[in-house]
Design a protein around this motif. Structure first.
Motif, PDB file in Angstrom:
ATOM      1  N   PHE A 163       0.899  -1.434  -0.079  1.00  0.00           N
ATOM      2  CA  PHE A 163       0.004   0.111   0.142  1.00  0.00           C
ATOM      3  C   PHE A 163       0.669   1.253   0.128  1.00  0.00           C
ATOM      4  O   PHE A 163       0.572   2.249  -0.504  1.00  0.00           O
ATOM      5  CB  PHE A 163      -0.921   0.002   1.080  1.00  0.00           C
ATOM      6  N   LEU A 164       1.883   1.010   0.620  1.00  0.00           N
ATOM      7  CA  LEU A 164       2.840   2.430   0.807  1.00  0.00           C
ATOM      8  C   LEU A 164       3.368   2.664  -0.485  1.00  0.00           C
ATOM      9  O   LEU A 164       3.500   3.895  -0.970  1.00  0.00           O
ATOM     10  CB  LEU A 164       4.027   1.918   1.820  1.00  0.00           C
ATOM     11  N   VAL A 165       3.806   1.702  -1.087  1.00  0.00           N
ATOM     12  CA  VAL A 165       4.485   1.808  -2.506  1.00  0.00           C
ATOM     13  C   VAL A 165       3.540   2.247  -3.587  1.00  0.00           C
ATOM     14  O   VAL A 165       3.869   3.327  -4.428  1.00  0.00           O
ATOM     15  CB  VAL A 165       5.366   0.597  -3.005  1.00  0.00           C
ATOM     16  N   LEU A 166       2.519   1.772  -3.388  1.00  0.00           N
ATOM     17  CA  LEU A 166       1.404   1.972  -4.276  1.00  0.00           C
ATOM     18  C   LEU A 166       0.891   3.710  -4.137  1.00  0.00           C
ATOM     19  O   LEU A 166       0.780   4.380  -5.096  1.00  0.00           O
ATOM     20  CB  LEU A 166       0.128   1.114  -4.049  1.00  0.00           C
ATOM     21  N   ALA A 167       0.916   4.062  -2.892  1.00  0.00           N
ATOM     22  CA  ALA A 167       0.614   5.602  -2.508  1.00  0.00           C
ATOM     23  C   ALA A 167       1.454   6.373  -3.186  1.00  0.00           C
ATOM     24  O   ALA A 167       1.163   7.397  -3.862  1.00  0.00           O
ATOM     25  CB  ALA A 167       0.565   5.718  -1.112  1.00  0.00           C
ATOM     26  N   ILE A 168       2.881   6.014  -3.389  1.00  0.00           N
ATOM     27  CA  ILE A 168       4.045   7.093  -3.956  1.00  0.00           C
ATOM     28  C   ILE A 168       3.607   6.788  -5.474  1.00  0.00           C
ATOM     29  O   ILE A 168       3.726   7.979  -6.044  1.00  0.00           O
ATOM     30  CB  ILE A 168       5.304   6.340  -3.719  1.00  0.00           C
ATOM     31  N   ALA A 169       3.008   5.774  -5.823  1.00  0.00           N
ATOM     32  CA  ALA A 169       2.963   5.444  -7.515  1.00  0.00           C
ATOM     33  C   ALA A 169       1.957   6.431  -7.706  1.00  0.00           C
ATOM     34  O   ALA A 169       1.937   7.041  -8.922  1.00  0.00           O
ATOM     35  CB  ALA A 169       2.878   4.155  -7.806  1.00  0.00           C
ATOM     36  N   LEU A 170       0.808   6.510  -7.140  1.00  0.00           N
ATOM     37  CA  LEU A 170      -0.305   7.214  -7.421  1.00  0.00           C
ATOM     38  C   LEU A 170       0.017   8.827  -7.251  1.00  0.00           C
ATOM     39  O   LEU A 170      -0.506   9.596  -8.381  1.00  0.00           O
ATOM     40  CB  LEU A 170      -1.501   7.057  -6.342  1.00  0.00           C
ATOM     41  N   PHE A 171       0.730   9.300  -6.447  1.00  0.00           N
ATOM     42  CA  PHE A 171       1.021  10.446  -6.245  1.00  0.00           C
ATOM     43  C   PHE A 171       1.840  10.962  -7.446  1.00  0.00           C
ATOM     44  O   PHE A 171       1.719  12.240  -8.080  1.00  0.00           O
ATOM     45  CB  PHE A 171       2.049  10.848  -5.086  1.00  0.00           C
ATOM     46  N   ALA A 172       2.921  10.359  -7.884  1.00  0.00           N
ATOM     47  CA  ALA A 172       3.545  10.611  -8.959  1.00  0.00           C
ATOM     48  C   ALA A 172       3.020  10.506 -10.245  1.00  0.00           C
ATOM     49  O   ALA A 172       3.128  11.395 -11.228  1.00  0.00           O
ATOM     50  CB  ALA A 172       4.926   9.553  -8.978  1.00  0.00           C
ATOM     51  N   GLN A 173       2.026   9.670 -10.364  1.00  0.00           N
ATOM     52  CA  GLN A 173       1.217   9.548 -11.742  1.00  0.00           C
ATOM     53  C   GLN A 173       0.384  10.578 -11.976  1.00  0.00           C
ATOM     54  O   GLN A 173       0.306  11.209 -12.836  1.00  0.00           O
ATOM     55  CB  GLN A 173       0.542   8.105 -11.575  1.00  0.00           C
ATOM     56  N   SER A 174      -0.505  10.957 -10.883  1.00  0.00           N
ATOM     57  CA  SER A 174      -1.395  12.176 -10.999  1.00  0.00           C
ATOM     58  C   SER A 174      -0.572  13.584 -11.081  1.00  0.00           C
ATOM     59  O   SER A 174      -0.920  14.316 -11.843  1.00  0.00           O
ATOM     60  CB  SER A 174      -2.055  12.201  -9.801  1.00  0.00           C
ATOM     61  N   PHE A 175       0.710  13.543 -10.407  1.00  0.00           N
ATOM     62  CA  PHE A 175       1.559  14.815 -10.659  1.00  0.00           C
ATOM     63  C   PHE A 175       1.781  14.981 -12.240  1.00  0.00           C
ATOM     64  O   PHE A 175       1.533  15.936 -12.732  1.00  0.00           O
ATOM     65  CB  PHE A 175       2.706  14.494 -10.056  1.00  0.00           C
ATOM     66  N   ALA A 176       2.120  13.841 -12.699  1.00  0.00           N
ATOM     67  CA  ALA A 176       2.333  13.925 -14.240  1.00  0.00           C
ATOM     68  C   ALA A 176       0.970  14.096 -14.994  1.00  0.00           C
ATOM     69  O   ALA A 176       1.145  14.990 -16.227  1.00  0.00           O
ATOM     70  CB  ALA A 176       3.142  12.650 -14.652  1.00  0.00           C
ATOM     71  N   THR A 177       0.088  13.442 -14.856  1.00  0.00           N
ATOM     72  CA  THR A 177      -1.177  13.430 -15.521  1.00  0.00           C
ATOM     73  C   THR A 177      -1.706  14.764 -15.666  1.00  0.00           C
ATOM     74  O   THR A 177      -2.279  15.302 -16.643  1.00  0.00           O
ATOM     75  CB  THR A 177      -2.471  12.559 -14.967  1.00  0.00           C
ATOM     76  N   GLY A 178      -1.569  15.770 -14.486  1.00  0.00           N
ATOM     77  CA  GLY A 178      -2.211  17.081 -14.286  1.00  0.00           C
ATOM     78  C   GLY A 178      -1.468  17.764 -15.562  1.00  0.00           C
ATOM     79  O   GLY A 178      -2.143  18.681 -16.123  1.00  0.00           O
ATOM     80  N   HIS A 179      -0.270  17.809 -15.457  1.00  0.00           N
ATOM     81  CA  HIS A 179       0.448  18.373 -16.697  1.00  0.00           C
ATOM     82  C   HIS A 179      -0.019  18.000 -18.042  1.00  0.00           C
ATOM     83  O   HIS A 179      -0.162  18.832 -19.078  1.00  0.00           O
ATOM     84  CB  HIS A 179       1.943  18.481 -16.503  1.00  0.00           C
ATOM     85  N   LEU A 180      -0.078  16.730 -18.319  1.00  0.00           N
ATOM     86  CA  LEU A 180      -0.541  16.343 -19.494  1.00  0.00           C
ATOM     87  C   LEU A 180      -1.801  16.766 -19.978  1.00  0.00           C
ATOM     88  O   LEU A 180      -2.179  16.919 -21.273  1.00  0.00           O
ATOM     89  CB  LEU A 180      -0.544  14.587 -19.626  1.00  0.00           C
ATOM     90  N   PHE A 181      -2.751  16.607 -19.082  1.00  0.00           N
ATOM     91  CA  PHE A 181      -4.036  17.514 -19.487  1.00  0.00           C
ATOM     92  C   PHE A 181      -4.062  19.052 -19.623  1.00  0.00           C
ATOM     93  O   PHE A 181      -4.771  19.257 -20.503  1.00  0.00           O
ATOM     94  CB  PHE A 181      -4.972  17.114 -18.215  1.00  0.00           C
ATOM     95  N   THR A 182      -3.222  19.587 -18.879  1.00  0.00           N
ATOM     96  CA  THR A 182      -3.054  21.076 -19.021  1.00  0.00           C
ATOM     97  C   THR A 182      -2.509  21.418 -20.590  1.00  0.00           C
ATOM     98  O   THR A 182      -2.949  22.356 -20.852  1.00  0.00           O
ATOM     99  CB  THR A 182      -2.403  21.494 -17.896  1.00  0.00           C
ATOM    100  N   ILE A 183      -1.586  20.729 -20.874  1.00  0.00           N
ATOM    101  CA  ILE A 183      -1.063  21.161 -22.161  1.00  0.00           C
ATOM    102  C   ILE A 183      -1.993  21.412 -23.383  1.00  0.00           C
ATOM    103  O   ILE A 183      -1.681  22.639 -24.075  1.00  0.00           O
ATOM    104  CB  ILE A 183       0.103  20.140 -22.579  1.00  0.00           C
ATOM    105  N   PHE A 184      -2.930  20.486 -23.555  1.00  0.00           N
ATOM    106  CA  PHE A 184      -3.647  20.896 -24.923  1.00  0.00           C
ATOM    107  C   PHE A 184      -4.472  22.094 -24.880  1.00  0.00           C
ATOM    108  O   PHE A 184      -4.468  22.649 -26.009  1.00  0.00           O
ATOM    109  CB  PHE A 184      -4.418  19.449 -24.913  1.00  0.00           C
ATOM    110  N   PRO A 185      -5.339  22.309 -23.864  1.00  0.00           N
ATOM    111  CA  PRO A 185      -5.768  23.800 -23.933  1.00  0.00           C
ATOM    112  C   PRO A 185      -4.931  24.789 -24.206  1.00  0.00           C
ATOM    113  O   PRO A 185      -5.251  25.878 -24.827  1.00  0.00           O
ATOM    114  CB  PRO A 185      -6.650  23.483 -22.683  1.00  0.00           C
TER     115      PRO A 185
END
Length: 457
Positions: free
Chosen positions: A351-373
């Motif tokens: 669960f701890l390792v998964l939490a780090i993965a979720l944080f990093a993945q969402s950190f990246a996703t926010g930028h990937l969604f912001t770029i196109f508009p």
């Protein structure tokens, strides 16, 4: 430049030829709140199936490959294809009406999942959920870009996008409790409908709140569209949008492919992580829902918000290619931890390792969604957003959950090898995503330079 009124921004989009006054800040953020609530509900309806894998497999006699198709391809099929024509409509007609109709449709089909008694009928109902949800994001991205100035748009879209994690968290927490309650209650007999298993009753319950959100959307006014020099009253044709993307192929192609590959890994994790804990760690749905739901809501939302605010701060400081660089940084953290978590034997450490993965993945996703508009002309935003979502969801949502199930059934040939299947997808696909984003940096810098020249002209 003259102040345009209380709460109005004087910041202009770099593509704009004429900019109308923006709505007051308080109302603008109210709109973000309403569409974010809609997005949360959409993820509840979309993701509740992740807690129902084992009972659905047992009742319908399915394997992991079929479950992967139900979690991914069934939803992504028309969700992806309809996003493009809906994006064209969103550049021409009322976006608030499109969103309202979409909410009603996906809520109806979520409830319809509870009526299914075979793989084929459940697949068809999940396709219907995707039809309704296809209306949401292209319309919202276009609408928010007309409400917020460019230097605030990243925050607004990050807040909206973080609701994918809040929605998944709510789906898991509430869904786990509902599944546990209905399982203990047993089968339910309804007049006309007949006998329902607990997993079928769950779909009925989670489909209901969407109708209330559809009513709430009636309080949102259609914003006035910002107009660029090249825009036409009816909006550009889809062919004109494709021509624009071809002209800037390296920029848009590398970003769309990189985002799509990352979506494949992310949806594989989101779809199968609950089953990892239920099947491999012996947990029940209620406990998995509570713990994993809290993790995905907290870590996912924290990563999204951190990324959005950091991006806005760095852009104000004059840094170049900030959005792409931050997305790459998030994926460099995500790569090792997402590949490790499924094969960790200790439940707490997993669960701890998964939490780090979720944080990093969402950190990246926010930028990937912001770029196109940000990099799309105002009159093409909804269509570009729809095209991005079409490819990202067809590759990501359509293939991610399916590939994990397929590897489990036909490569490892062992249901208990689910963790190894997830790890293998993460190890192979994530570096390919990072490579695509690195390839986009040079044209992204050129775009920023041209945008700055236009703004200074």
């Amino acid at each position: 430049m003259k102040r345009m009124g209380v709460g109005m921004s004087s910041t202009k989009n770099t593509h704009a030829g004429h900019e109308y006054p923006r709505p007051p800040s308080r109302y603008s953020w109210y709109v973000v709140g309403v569409v974010t609530l809609a997005y949360i509900v959409s993820f509840v309806d979309r993701q509740i199936i992740t807690l129902l894998v084992e009972p659905i497999k047992q009742d319908l006699n399915l394997n992991d490959t079929q479950i992967g198709l139900l979690q991914g391809l069934s939803f992504a099929l028309l969700y992806s294809f309809l996003g493009i024509p809906i994006g064209v409509l969103a550049d021409r007609i009322s976006r608030t009406r499109i969103i309202t109709v979409g909410i009603v449709l996906w809520s109806l089909f979520t409830a319809a999942c509870g009526l299914t008694r075979s793989f084929a009928t459940l697949f068809a109902a999940r396709v219907g959920v995707g039809v309704g949800e296809a209306a949401l994001t292209p319309s919202v991205h276009s609408m928010l870009a007309d409400i917020f100035p460019a230097n605030e748009l990243g925050k607004a879209i990050s807040v909206y996008t973080l609701s994918m994690y809040l929605g998944s968290g709510v789906a898991l927490i509430a869904g786990g409790a509902v599944v546990e309650f209905l399982t203990s209650y047993g089968q339910i007999h309804l007049p006309v409908i007949g006998l329902l298993q607990p997993w079928q009753s769950t779909f009925f319950l989670v489909g209901a709140p969407g109708f209330l959100v559809a009513l709430l959307m009636k309080t949102v006014r259609e914003p006035r569209r910002q107009i660029s020099h090249s825009s036409e009253a009816a909006g550009p044709s889809f062919g004109a949008t494709i021509a624009y993307l071809r002209k800037h192929f390296r920029l848009f192609g590398s970003l769309i492919l990189g985002s799509s590959l990352q979506t494949m890994v992310a949806y594989g994790v989101i779809a199968w992580a609950p089953t990892v804990f239920i099947r491999l760690h012996g947990m029940n749905a209620a406990n998995v829902g509570l713990i994993y739901g809290c993790l995905i809501a907290a870590a996912g939302a924290a990563g999204m918000l951190t990324g959005g605010w950091l991006s806005s701060w760095l852009q104000r400081s004059g840094k170049t290619a900030v959005t792409v660089r931050l997305a790459i940084a998030g994926l460099l953290i995500f790569w090792p931890v997402a590949s490790i978590f499924p094969i960790v034997g200790n439940q707490t450490l997993c669960f701890l390792v998964l939490a780090i993965a979720l944080f990093a993945q969402s950190f990246a996703t926010g930028h990937l969604f912001t770029i196109f508009p940000l990099i799309s002309p105002p009159e093409m935003r909804a269509q570009v957003s729809a095209l991005h979502l079409f490819i990202a969801n067809l590759i990501g949502f359509g293939l991610g959950p399916f590939l994990v199930g397929f590897l489990t059934d036909y490569y490892f040939e062992d249901p208990m090898a689910l963790g190894r299947s997830l790890a293998l997808v993460g190890v192979v696909v994530t570096p390919a995503s990072i490579g695509c984003l690195i390839w986009s940096i040079a044209p992204y810098r050129e775009y920023e330079k041209q945008a700055a020249d236009r703004a200074g002209a």
